[in-house]
Design a protein around this motif. Structure first.
Motif, PDB file in Angstrom:
ATOM      1  N   SER A 157       4.620   8.651   9.222  1.00 56.27           N
ATOM      2  CA  SER A 157       4.853   7.027   8.786  1.00 56.27           C
ATOM      3  C   SER A 157       5.684   6.226   9.777  1.00 56.27           C
ATOM      4  O   SER A 157       6.340   7.070  10.581  1.00 56.27           O
ATOM      5  CB  SER A 157       5.533   7.244   7.283  1.00 56.27           C
ATOM      6  N   PRO A 214      -5.561   8.876   6.637  1.00 57.31           N
ATOM      7  CA  PRO A 214      -4.220   9.008   6.367  1.00 57.31           C
ATOM      8  C   PRO A 214      -3.351   9.332   7.579  1.00 57.31           C
ATOM      9  O   PRO A 214      -3.667  10.301   8.142  1.00 57.31           O
ATOM     10  CB  PRO A 214      -4.114   9.896   5.285  1.00 57.31           C
ATOM     11  N   GLU A 256       0.812  -1.177   0.050  1.00 57.15           N
ATOM     12  CA  GLU A 256      -0.048  -0.006   0.159  1.00 57.15           C
ATOM     13  C   GLU A 256       1.028   1.287   0.061  1.00 57.15           C
ATOM     14  O   GLU A 256       1.938   1.301   0.399  1.00 57.15           O
ATOM     15  CB  GLU A 256      -0.898   0.063   1.171  1.00 57.15           C
ATOM     16  N   GLU A 257       0.113   2.232  -0.318  1.00 58.65           N
ATOM     17  CA  GLU A 257       0.914   3.781  -0.466  1.00 58.65           C
ATOM     18  C   GLU A 257       1.083   4.149   1.184  1.00 58.65           C
ATOM     19  O   GLU A 257       0.005   4.206   1.623  1.00 58.65           O
ATOM     20  CB  GLU A 257       0.185   4.618  -1.085  1.00 58.65           C
ATOM     21  N   VAL A 258       2.206   4.509   1.583  1.00 54.87           N
ATOM     22  CA  VAL A 258       2.388   4.970   2.852  1.00 54.87           C
ATOM     23  C   VAL A 258       2.512   6.380   2.707  1.00 54.87           C
ATOM     24  O   VAL A 258       3.382   7.099   2.029  1.00 54.87           O
ATOM     25  CB  VAL A 258       3.566   4.303   3.391  1.00 54.87           C
ATOM     26  N   VAL A 259       1.944   7.204   3.636  1.00 51.57           N
ATOM     27  CA  VAL A 259       2.006   8.870   3.688  1.00 51.57           C
ATOM     28  C   VAL A 259       3.589   8.944   4.093  1.00 51.57           C
ATOM     29  O   VAL A 259       3.934   8.234   5.069  1.00 51.57           O
ATOM     30  CB  VAL A 259       1.044   9.520   4.651  1.00 51.57           C
ATOM     31  N   TYR A 286       0.261   7.077  14.829  1.00 52.86           N
ATOM     32  CA  TYR A 286      -0.033   6.275  13.801  1.00 52.86           C
ATOM     33  C   TYR A 286      -1.136   5.362  13.846  1.00 52.86           C
ATOM     34  O   TYR A 286      -1.893   5.228  12.841  1.00 52.86           O
ATOM     35  CB  TYR A 286       1.218   5.616  13.523  1.00 52.86           C
TER      36      TYR A 286
END
Length: 610
Positions: free
Chosen positions: A300, A296, A53-56, A287
């Motif tokens: 991170s 979001p 997945e895209e991580v901020v 987080y």
């Protein structure tokens, strides 16, 4: 810090080195800022790979992202590792430059400060050296200056490093997440208060340690200087006990200081550790709460790792803050002791009137003198005049003030009342170096340097080494030449400390040779023939009579045989002139001089019979 302000003039003198050092510190810390960001990127890439997945990623470094976008995870991590190593090498390089500027600056200032203190010691008058012991004087120019250097070198370097690193690190942390930054830095105010209070305690204990070290140095110096007396009276055990007692006191004071510092450092480490715990706990909580809420995350996992590294980066500077505080407090205590001496003004100040073509006419007008520290009245209403080329002899009982007159003529002291004149000019108005440069003085307490005999004699000549023929001539005139030639190395013979390898008479005669080698316009001999026999005394006096035809000569003695040929003899008694005249006139007067003469004549006869 007030006492350390004195050093600002040296910081200004080496401002370019200090300025370059600050720049190098800043650059080295710039390279220290990037590795945590690179590690953050590495963490985030691993997180992307695992979660798919895209991580901020707050504060991504675009150039890294662009460079690694086509790489697989393994190559990216290798690239990140190499990049961190390059940053570490660059930081190390500029740290080296920092030490080459700031630390070397501190060594140069140490050199200048030692020279300044030493030069000031030369200017101070005799009372200063009577009031202060040798160990303390030595300790301030050695141990105290060294502690001051620690403030100028490591102290300044680590302080600048702390400030610049704090500015860089906290700026980056705040740009990532304000809340996490505040929690991470929460223990620091407590640390500041702790440093403030503990530093005062360290300062007081540092002063006590330095004062006791001076006492210890003095005791050791006196023990070694007086080793002959110690052994003669079988006092080795007593000296050992005295030194052991002083050393134990120094150890206890030092341990007291170390205990304070030892307690200080673990508390600081604990507070830094709390910052790491807060960072991990609060960062993870922020987080997880965002992930559970389906929003979001503001940070991170890489940001948490980045924060942990930043907090640990602050560990050494903040820990060093306590060490630097200790350095500064010790330096302040030492510089305060140095300033105490530097602020001491010489009691004898040179006049401005040049002394050209000195003739050697001396005049005392109603001179009185009281020793400033003891309050002892040495002279009272002394009046006499010595014409150029004449020999004045001063005789009297012990403590009558004979040596005081010599001290006043050399202007080691100024008279309490009345005036002393040289060639019609008040000594206070004369250039002091010119006066003493034209004077050959043999003090009552002979002092020889730990050097060879030739250099000890040549010391009285000038700045340059005289021709060897002059050294030989002075030795012959002082009746020491034959003794010197009996030594295996002759004039190259190395003397022990204070000339301990010579007899008393030999030391006196080398001192006489040192005084007469430059043939000064004024010669003063303060009881310097007391350790020689009558025959040698006659040889020396005969030489002095020949040399002294162009010089004014003052001979101070308690022996009539040394003064009987003088143009004028003064008999002192309790600081006053009791009698004055030639040898024959004083014998005819049958006063104090006659009593001294008869008593010594009787003693000589008894010695001859024995």
């Amino acid at each position: 810090m007030n006492s350390l302000k004195y050093l600002n003039k040296y910081l200004l003198k080496y401002k370019w080195r200090l300025g370059l050092g600050i720049i190098f510190v800043a650059i080295s810390n710039v390279f220290a800022i990037y590795p945590p960001q690179i590690i953050r990127e590495a963490f985030d890439q691993v997180a992307r790979f695992i979660s798919k997945e895209e991580v901020v990623n707050n504060g991504d470094m675009p150039w890294i992202a662009a460079f690694t976008k086509d790489m697989d995870l393994t190559k990216s991590l290798i690239f990140f590792a190499v990049l961190v190593m390059v940053m570490a090498l660059l930081k190390g390089l500029f740290t080296f430059f920092t030490r080459q500027t700031i630390i070397i600056m501190s060594r140069l200032i140490e050199f200048d400060l030692k020279n300044e203190v030493y030069a000031h010691y030369q200017e101070l008058s005799m009372p200063f050296y009577k009031r202060n012991n040798t160990g303390d004087i030595m300790n301030r120019i050695s141990e105290d200056v060294s502690r001051t250097r620690n403030y100028l070198g490591p102290g300044i370097m680590y302080s600048i490093n702390l400030v610049t690193l704090f500015i860089f690190v906290i700026s980056v942390m705040l740009s990532i997440n304000v809340k996490l930054t505040l929690y991470a830095l929460a223990p620091l105010p407590v640390l500041s208060v702790l440093i403030y209070y503990v530093s005062n305690v360290i300062n007081k204990k540092s002063e006590a340690v330095q004062a006791q070290l001076s006492n210890l140095s003095t005791l050791a110096q006196e023990t070694f200087s007086g080793i002959r007396i110690l052994k003669s009276f079988v006092k080795e055990d007593y000296a050992n006990q005295a030194l052991d007692k002083a050393a134990t006191t120094y150890k206890e004071k030092n341990l007291d200081l170390v205990k304070t510092e030892a307690l200080f450092m673990p508390i600081m480490t604990l507070l830094i550790g709390l910052s790491t715990i807060f960072t991990i706990y609060i960062g993870s909580k922020i987080y997880i709460e965002a992930v559970e809420a389906g929003v979001p995350p503001p940070i991170s996992p890489g940001n948490i790792a980045e924060f942990v590294i930043y907090v640990n980066m602050l560990t050494w500077p903040v820990t060093a803050l306590g060490w630097v505080t200790s350095l500064v407090q010790r330096a302040a205590a030492s510089q305060r002791r140095i300033n105490e001496f530097l602020e001491t003004k010489p009691e004898i100040v040179s006049g401005t009137t040049p002394l050209q073509n000195m003739k050697g006419e001396i005049e005392f007008k109603n001179v009185g003198f009281v020793y400033p520290d003891s309050g002892t009245k040495a002279l009272d209403g002394i009046n006499f005049q010595v014409s150029p080329g004449e020999t004045l002899a001063i005789i009297g009982r012990t403590g009558s003030g004979k040596s005081t007159i010599a001290d006043l003529v050399c202007r080691l002291y100024d008279p309490t009342s009345g005036s002393v004149y040289m060639d019609g000019i008040n000594l206070k108005e004369l250039d002091l170096n010119a006066l003493r440069g034209n004077t050959g003085y043999v003090p009552q307490e002979v002092f020889l340097f730990s050097d060879n005999i030739a250099n000890n004699i040549a010391f009285g000549y000038s700045e340059e080494m005289p021709p060897f023929e002059k050294i030989e001539r002075a030795a012959k005139d002082a009746a020491i030449y034959d003794n010197i030639m009996d030594f295996p190395k002759q004039f190259e013979t190395i003397l022990g400390e204070r000339g301990i390898t010579l007899s008393g008479g030999q030391k006196q005669r080398i001192s006489i040779a040192r005084a007469i080698i430059k043939k000064p316009k004024l010669m003063i001999f303060d009881d310097c023939l007391s350790a020689v026999d009558t025959e040698t005394e006659e040889k020396i006096l005969s030489s002095l009579d020949r040399i002294g035809k162009q010089s004014t000569c003052i001979i101070i003695s308690h022996r009539v045989s040394s003064v009987k040929n003088a143009n004028k003899i003064i008999v002192l008694d309790e600081g006053r002139i009791a009698e004055e005249g030639t040898h024959n006139q004083l014998i005819e007067a049958k006063g104090l001089y006659f009593d001294i003469y008869e008593r010594q004549l009787l003693e000589d006869q008894k010695t001859a019979l024995n």
